[in-house]
Design a protein around this motif. Structure first.
Motif, PDB file in Angstrom:
ATOM      1  N   GLU A 259      29.554  -5.257  -1.159  1.00  0.00           N
ATOM      2  CA  GLU A 259      30.890  -5.835  -1.297  1.00  0.00           C
ATOM      3  C   GLU A 259      30.824  -7.251  -1.867  1.00  0.00           C
ATOM      4  O   GLU A 259      31.610  -7.625  -2.730  1.00  0.00           O
ATOM      5  N   LYS A 260      29.851  -8.040  -1.389  1.00  0.00           N
ATOM      6  CA  LYS A 260      29.703  -9.404  -1.894  1.00  0.00           C
ATOM      7  C   LYS A 260      29.338  -9.395  -3.374  1.00  0.00           C
ATOM      8  O   LYS A 260      29.867 -10.198  -4.162  1.00  0.00           O
ATOM      9  N   ALA A 261      28.445  -8.480  -3.766  1.00  0.00           N
ATOM     10  CA  ALA A 261      28.051  -8.401  -5.174  1.00  0.00           C
ATOM     11  C   ALA A 261      29.247  -8.020  -6.049  1.00  0.00           C
ATOM     12  O   ALA A 261      29.425  -8.539  -7.145  1.00  0.00           O
ATOM     13  N   GLU A 262      30.079  -7.096  -5.560  1.00  0.00           N
ATOM     14  CA  GLU A 262      31.251  -6.671  -6.312  1.00  0.00           C
ATOM     15  C   GLU A 262      32.246  -7.819  -6.481  1.00  0.00           C
ATOM     16  O   GLU A 262      32.820  -8.020  -7.561  1.00  0.00           O
ATOM     17  N   GLN A 263      32.449  -8.591  -5.397  1.00  0.00           N
ATOM     18  CA  GLN A 263      33.361  -9.736  -5.480  1.00  0.00           C
ATOM     19  C   GLN A 263      32.846 -10.781  -6.467  1.00  0.00           C
ATOM     20  O   GLN A 263      33.615 -11.354  -7.249  1.00  0.00           O
ATOM     21  N   GLU A 264      31.530 -11.050  -6.424  1.00  0.00           N
ATOM     22  CA  GLU A 264      30.954 -12.016  -7.358  1.00  0.00           C
ATOM     23  C   GLU A 264      31.106 -11.539  -8.805  1.00  0.00           C
ATOM     24  O   GLU A 264      31.356 -12.346  -9.711  1.00  0.00           O
ATOM     25  N   LYS A 265      30.977 -10.217  -9.005  1.00  0.00           N
ATOM     26  CA  LYS A 265      31.136  -9.663 -10.344  1.00  0.00           C
ATOM     27  C   LYS A 265      32.565  -9.867 -10.847  1.00  0.00           C
ATOM     28  O   LYS A 265      32.784 -10.247 -12.006  1.00  0.00           O
ATOM     29  N   LYS A 266      33.552  -9.629  -9.970  1.00  0.00           N
ATOM     30  CA  LYS A 266      34.946  -9.816 -10.366  1.00  0.00           C
ATOM     31  C   LYS A 266      35.231 -11.273 -10.701  1.00  0.00           C
ATOM     32  O   LYS A 266      35.953 -11.585 -11.647  1.00  0.00           O
ATOM     33  N   ILE A 267      34.662 -12.181  -9.893  1.00  0.00           N
ATOM     34  CA  ILE A 267      34.868 -13.613 -10.142  1.00  0.00           C
ATOM     35  C   ILE A 267      34.285 -14.007 -11.500  1.00  0.00           C
ATOM     36  O   ILE A 267      34.896 -14.753 -12.270  1.00  0.00           O
ATOM     37  N   ASP A 268      33.070 -13.498 -11.812  1.00  0.00           N
ATOM     38  CA  ASP A 268      32.447 -13.813 -13.103  1.00  0.00           C
ATOM     39  C   ASP A 268      33.277 -13.274 -14.257  1.00  0.00           C
ATOM     40  O   ASP A 268      33.440 -13.943 -15.295  1.00  0.00           O
ATOM     41  N   GLU A 269      33.824 -12.054 -14.097  1.00  0.00           N
ATOM     42  CA  GLU A 269      34.634 -11.479 -15.166  1.00  0.00           C
ATOM     43  C   GLU A 269      35.906 -12.304 -15.398  1.00  0.00           C
ATOM     44  O   GLU A 269      36.326 -12.506 -16.539  1.00  0.00           O
TER      45      GLU A 269
END
Length: 353
Positions: A259-269
């Motif tokens: 979940e943390k990795a997914e959130q970080e990915k969304k923030i980067d996008e």
């Protein structure tokens, strides 16, 4: 005769009926002998098997007590499991609500950008800067940790004396709704932190006190004469329970990491998307500035050429040809140059559009 302690089949106590029969025979024999000697009938309690009954009762009481200890520990463990499960379900609901709210806020930003383009408001215009300052003031009033400089406070005082534009009013309406959603997300985040802390503390306390293990130890002490098989079954069940808890803990840690990795990915996008928008805005601004410079240069050259030709007319072209013919040619040339200048302006405007 078979006696079941507290209805639990894990421990079965058997009383030998043959032993009881032999005790009754001995009691009857002693009673007959005494009757012959004294003519009286005397019965001894010890010969009636009462001692065996007392031992049986003690074992039954010990078994009930031990089973109660284990059951209490087990019930407490199950209650803790239920509380943890409820908190985990609540965490799932809160995280989903926060994600939905983030989508709402992003949609509001998209609506603001659409309004800016609709009203043809430049990013570096005073109207846009004033709007952003008003939005910042709104975040300050909401307690979002925003600070205002002295210059910004002075400008806000000036804005109070003048009405908002239609574009600013519509954007502030959207911003007000976004602020409420953001406030809700901050509350949700606090709740998530609280639930996570409660789950973590519950697991730590369980590992610290070992209620199930302590209950079993107490049961062992009370049931010194109890069946080892029953204790073994309880131990196996407890071990399976602990293994399930450990597996759930590992799965939960894995889910949190994903979940943390997914959130970080969304923030980067989102960051990349914002950077692309800023680059396009900067390119358009630079292109407009270059086109403006070209237009000014063209106008300047046109004016210089016109001045030169007019000077030539005044001078009579140094006696070359008739004055009227020269003037007529120059006027035609000036007329063509003026048309060329207007065409050039139109071309630049077309490029800007």
């Amino acid at each position: 005769m078979v006696i079941k302690a507290n209805g639990n089949e894990n421990q079965v106590i058997s009383v030998s009926s043959a032993a009881r029969a032999r005790a009754e025979e001995r009691a009857a024999g002693r009673a007959g002998g005494k009757e012959q000697q004294s003519g009286r009938k005397t019965i001894f309690a010890g010969d009636l098997g009462l001692q065996q009954d007392m031992l049986t009762q003690r074992k039954m009481r010990a078994q009930k007590q031990a089973l109660k200890m284990v059951q209490n520990a087990w019930d407490g463990d199950r209650k803790i499991d239920g509380n943890v499960a409820e908190m985990k379900d609540k965490l799932v609901q809160l995280r989903q609500e926060m994600a939905d709210n983030l989508d709402v806020i992003a949609e509001g930003d998209a609506q603001k950008e659409a309004l800016r383009q609709e009203y043809d408001v430049e990013m570096d215009s005073q109207e846009q800067k004033d709007l952003e300052l008003l939005e910042k003031e709104a975040d300050y009033m909401r307690g979002f940790g925003v600070t205002l400089t002295e210059e910004e406070e002075k400008r806000l005082e000036e804005l109070k004396e003048q009405p908002l534009t239609e574009y600013q009013q519509r954007c502030m309406t959207i911003d007000s709704y976004q602020g409420e959603v953001e406030r809700r997300n901050r509350t949700i985040n606090d709740q998530i932190v609280g639930y996570n802390g409660a789950v973590r503390e519950t697991r730590l306390e369980r590992l610290k006190y070992h209620e199930m293990v302590d209950g079993q130890k107490k049961a062992d002490k009370v049931m010194a004469a109890a069946s080892k098989e029953a204790i073994g079954l309880l131990m196996d069940e407890a071990k399976d329970h602990v293994d399930e808890e450990l597996e759930e803990t590992r799965e939960e840690a894995k889910e949190k990491a994903e979940e943390k990795a997914e959130q970080e990915k969304k923030i980067d996008e989102r960051k990349e998307s914002q950077e692309e928008v800023e680059v396009r805005i900067e390119e358009n601004r630079r292109k407009n500035e270059e086109q403006e410079e070209l237009r000014k240069d063209a106008e300047e050259r046109s004016r210089e050429d016109a001045d030169l030709l007019e000077d030539m007319v005044d001078a009579g072209m140094g006696g070359v040809g008739s004055t009227s013919d020269v003037q007529s040619d120059i006027k035609n040339m000036l007329h063509k140059m003026k048309l060329l200048e207007e065409d050039l302006k139109g071309s630049i405007v077309d490029d800007e559009v």
